[in-house]
Scaffold this motif. Structure first.
Motif, mmCIF file in Angstrom:
data_model
loop_
_atom_site.group_PDB
_atom_site.id
_atom_site.type_symbol
_atom_site.label_atom_id
_atom_site.label_comp_id
_atom_site.label_asym_id
_atom_site.label_seq_id
_atom_site.Cartn_x
_atom_site.Cartn_y
_atom_site.Cartn_z
ATOM 1 N N LYS A 1 0.826 -1.201 0.000
ATOM 2 C CA LYS A 1 0.000 0.000 0.000
ATOM 3 C C LYS A 1 0.863 1.255 0.000
ATOM 4 C CE LYS A 1 -3.852 -2.125 2.531
ATOM 5 N NZ LYS A 1 -4.731 -2.030 3.729
ATOM 6 N N THR A 2 0.365 2.323 -0.630
ATOM 7 C CA THR A 2 1.064 3.607 -0.610
ATOM 8 C C THR A 2 0.895 4.237 0.770
ATOM 9 O OG1 THR A 2 0.738 3.967 -2.979
ATOM 10 C CG2 THR A 2 1.177 5.912 -1.620
ATOM 11 N N VAL A 3 2.028 4.511 1.421
ATOM 12 C CA VAL A 3 1.985 5.088 2.769
ATOM 13 C C VAL A 3 2.415 6.546 2.794
ATOM 14 C CG1 VAL A 3 2.289 2.867 3.905
ATOM 15 C CG2 VAL A 3 4.315 4.204 3.246
ATOM 16 N N ALA A 4 3.056 7.021 1.723
ATOM 17 C CA ALA A 4 3.469 8.421 1.696
ATOM 18 C C ALA A 4 3.827 8.840 0.283
ATOM 19 C CB ALA A 4 4.660 8.670 2.623
ATOM 20 N N VAL A 5 3.635 10.119 0.002
ATOM 21 C CA VAL A 5 4.062 10.736 -1.253
ATOM 22 C C VAL A 5 4.856 11.977 -0.904
ATOM 23 C CG1 VAL A 5 3.336 11.832 -3.408
ATOM 24 C CG2 VAL A 5 2.058 9.872 -2.521
ATOM 25 N N SER A 6 6.013 12.139 -1.512
ATOM 26 C CA SER A 6 6.853 13.320 -1.274
ATOM 27 C C SER A 6 7.248 13.937 -2.607
ATOM 28 C CB SER A 6 8.095 12.956 -0.455
ATOM 29 O OG SER A 6 8.772 11.843 -1.027
ATOM 30 N N LYS A 7 7.576 15.220 -2.575
ATOM 31 C CA LYS A 7 7.884 15.963 -3.796
ATOM 32 C C LYS A 7 9.065 16.899 -3.576
ATOM 33 C CE LYS A 7 3.165 16.064 -5.749
ATOM 34 N NZ LYS A 7 3.476 15.486 -7.082
ATOM 35 N N THR A 8 9.732 17.218 -4.668
ATOM 36 C CA THR A 8 10.742 18.267 -4.683
ATOM 37 C C THR A 8 10.744 18.918 -6.055
ATOM 38 O OG1 THR A 8 13.088 18.793 -4.293
ATOM 39 C CG2 THR A 8 12.616 16.739 -5.427
ATOM 40 N N ARG A 9 11.127 20.180 -6.094
ATOM 41 C CA ARG A 9 11.222 20.907 -7.368
ATOM 42 C C ARG A 9 12.692 21.057 -7.715
ATOM 43 N NH1 ARG A 9 8.116 23.364 -10.898
ATOM 44 N NH2 ARG A 9 8.667 25.308 -11.925
ATOM 45 N N VAL A 10 13.027 20.681 -8.946
ATOM 46 C CA VAL A 10 14.418 20.673 -9.395
ATOM 47 C C VAL A 10 14.613 21.720 -10.486
ATOM 48 C CG1 VAL A 10 16.295 19.270 -10.321
ATOM 49 C CG2 VAL A 10 14.518 18.202 -8.904
ATOM 50 N N THR A 11 15.559 22.629 -10.265
ATOM 51 C CA THR A 11 15.985 23.577 -11.295
ATOM 52 C C THR A 11 17.247 23.035 -11.930
ATOM 53 O OG1 THR A 11 15.049 25.460 -10.093
ATOM 54 C CG2 THR A 11 16.728 25.943 -11.760
ATOM 55 N N LEU A 12 17.209 22.771 -13.243
ATOM 56 C CA LEU A 12 18.354 22.194 -13.938
ATOM 57 C C LEU A 12 19.180 23.254 -14.660
ATOM 58 C CD1 LEU A 12 16.600 18.991 -15.299
ATOM 59 C CD2 LEU A 12 18.390 19.081 -13.569
ATOM 60 N N ASP A 13 18.551 24.071 -15.500
ATOM 61 C CA ASP A 13 19.218 25.150 -16.244
ATOM 62 C C ASP A 13 20.577 24.722 -16.806
ATOM 63 O OD1 ASP A 13 17.056 26.665 -15.549
ATOM 64 O OD2 ASP A 13 18.106 27.942 -14.115
ATOM 65 N N PRO A 14 20.635 23.628 -17.581
ATOM 66 C CA PRO A 14 21.936 23.132 -18.012
ATOM 67 C C PRO A 14 22.606 24.014 -19.069
ATOM 68 C CG PRO A 14 20.201 21.914 -19.080
ATOM 69 C CD PRO A 14 19.532 22.794 -18.079
ATOM 70 N N ILE A 15 23.927 24.056 -18.987
ATOM 71 C CA ILE A 15 24.776 24.553 -20.071
ATOM 72 C C ILE A 15 25.293 23.315 -20.799
ATOM 73 C CG2 ILE A 15 26.927 25.751 -20.630
ATOM 74 C CD1 ILE A 15 26.414 27.526 -18.175
ATOM 75 N N VAL A 16 25.195 23.311 -22.139
ATOM 76 C CA VAL A 16 25.490 22.099 -22.912
ATOM 77 C C VAL A 16 26.542 22.398 -23.982
ATOM 78 C CG1 VAL A 16 24.511 20.182 -24.225
ATOM 79 C CG2 VAL A 16 23.101 21.376 -22.528
ATOM 80 N N PRO A 17 27.830 22.237 -23.674
ATOM 81 C CA PRO A 17 28.858 22.328 -24.718
ATOM 82 C C PRO A 17 28.817 21.087 -25.613
ATOM 83 C CG PRO A 17 29.770 22.688 -22.508
ATOM 84 C CD PRO A 17 28.417 22.099 -22.338
ATOM 85 N N PHE A 18 29.080 21.291 -26.903
ATOM 86 C CA PHE A 18 28.993 20.214 -27.893
ATOM 87 C C PHE A 18 30.123 20.388 -28.904
ATOM 88 C CE2 PHE A 18 25.855 18.149 -31.179
ATOM 89 C CZ PHE A 18 26.617 16.989 -31.178
ATOM 90 N N LEU A 19 31.083 19.484 -28.916
ATOM 91 C CA LEU A 19 32.193 19.511 -29.874
ATOM 92 C C LEU A 19 31.997 18.342 -30.834
ATOM 93 C CD1 LEU A 19 34.960 20.617 -30.814
ATOM 94 C CD2 LEU A 19 36.022 19.024 -29.186
ATOM 95 N N TYR A 20 31.876 18.661 -32.146
ATOM 96 C CA TYR A 20 31.558 17.582 -33.079
ATOM 97 C C TYR A 20 32.188 17.813 -34.450
ATOM 98 C CZ TYR A 20 27.758 20.861 -34.395
ATOM 99 O OH TYR A 20 27.027 21.972 -34.765
ATOM 100 N N VAL A 21 32.375 16.706 -35.137
ATOM 101 C CA VAL A 21 32.890 16.690 -36.514
ATOM 102 C C VAL A 21 31.695 16.664 -37.461
ATOM 103 C CG1 VAL A 21 34.236 15.389 -38.206
ATOM 104 C CG2 VAL A 21 35.011 15.531 -35.821
ATOM 105 N N THR A 22 31.780 17.395 -38.562
ATOM 106 C CA THR A 22 30.674 17.473 -39.520
ATOM 107 C C THR A 22 31.070 16.943 -40.887
ATOM 108 O OG1 THR A 22 31.254 19.729 -40.235
ATOM 109 C CG2 THR A 22 29.753 19.515 -38.354
ATOM 110 N N TYR A 23 30.052 16.468 -41.617
ATOM 111 C CA TYR A 23 30.248 16.047 -42.991
ATOM 112 C C TYR A 23 29.121 16.615 -43.827
ATOM 113 C CZ TYR A 23 31.138 13.183 -47.097
ATOM 114 O OH TYR A 23 31.422 12.774 -48.379
ATOM 115 N N LYS A 24 29.467 17.305 -44.916
ATOM 116 C CA LYS A 24 28.483 17.971 -45.773
ATOM 117 C C LYS A 24 28.201 17.138 -47.019
ATOM 118 C CE LYS A 24 29.620 21.055 -48.701
ATOM 119 N NZ LYS A 24 30.189 22.225 -49.383
ATOM 120 N N PHE A 25 26.902 17.003 -47.335
ATOM 121 C CA PHE A 25 26.481 16.319 -48.564
ATOM 122 C C PHE A 25 26.233 17.343 -49.664
ATOM 123 C CE2 PHE A 25 25.467 13.306 -45.249
ATOM 124 C CZ PHE A 25 25.900 12.118 -45.788
#
Length: 242
Positions: free
Chosen positions: A218-242
């Motif tokens: 049986k469910t005996v409790a429910v709890s919550k939290t609020r999460v702020t992520l606000d990520p910075i996302v660096p991306f280094l990649y190789v490209t190929y053009k068609f």
């Protein structure tokens, strides 16, 4: 026309042909792959029981660790300057560490993050330039799957309910969210097909986590939290053009 003038005209024509070989122009498809870092600038509210009674775990908190994965993307150039980009990749495992009064527990849990993005981007300069700067904006949809909570956190939640270790189990869900994406990039053409790009995205995003504790089926409790992520996302990649 003198021999010297003909020589310089030949050099100029060769340079122009070589330059045009680097073009990213209307109608081009450009695919890429490389290392993507998910770096949250995170914060959380204290964990709060909302059922059967409201009660906060004082000083409780969590910190989301950085995660690196393989990112994949594709650009389609609508014009010589405007492009549409789609970004996806292998879902990284996001790990959550305890903070505040939960810090002694270490890792609280983990989840797989699925976050495909679509952006509109503007490339400055001319299509024949080897180096171009780009800016972009778009949207992403973040979904958290395969959520796992550590035994230490489960025992802590059970203990707060006056239950002995192992007498309860807790599962978690994290709300999926749409969020805006803001991007800036530097793009360098190595030759007529290959290139390399370094971009940085910022994603302002908040979400909610819900923890459901069960005992005796049986469910005996429910709890919550609020999460702020606000990520910075660096991306280094190789490209190929068609």
């Amino acid at each position: 026309m003198t021999h010297q003038a003909k020589k310089w005209m030949l050099v100029a024509a060769t340079a122009m042909l070589a330059s045009s070989a680097y073009a990213q122009k209307a109608g081009d498809w450009v695919i890429g792959g490389g290392a993507l870092l998910y770096a949250p600038q995170d914060s959380t509210t204290p964990l709060r029981f909302v059922s059967p009674v409201e009660r906060e775990l004082p000083g409780s908190g969590a910190s989301v660790k950085n995660a690196t994965t393989l990112g994949l993307n594709v650009h389609y150039f609508l014009t010589d300057n405007w492009a549409v980009e789609g970004v996806l990749g292998i879902p990284p495992k996001i790990k959550l560490d305890g903070a505040g009064t939960l810090a002694p527990l270490g890792e609280l849990g983990s989840a797989k993050l699925y976050a495909p993005s679509v952006l509109g981007k503007y490339f400055f300069g001319n299509p024949d330039d080897k180096f171009r700067v780009s800016v972009g904006a778009g949207v992403t949809y973040s979904a958290f799957r395969s959520i796992r909570l550590s035994q230490g956190l489960q025992n802590t939640l059970g203990g707060a309910l006056k239950l002995p270790p192992g007498a309860s189990s807790t599962s978690a869900s994290i709300d999926s969210k749409w969020a805006p994406v803001f991007n800036v990039g530097a793009n360098y053409a190595i030759d007529k097909n290959w290139g390399v790009t370094f971009s940085v995205s910022y994603i302002p995003m908040k979400t909610n986590a819900t923890l459901t504790t069960q005992a005796g089926g049986k469910t005996v409790a429910v709890s919550k939290t609020r999460v702020t992520l606000d990520p910075i996302v660096p991306f280094l990649y190789v490209t190929y053009k068609f």
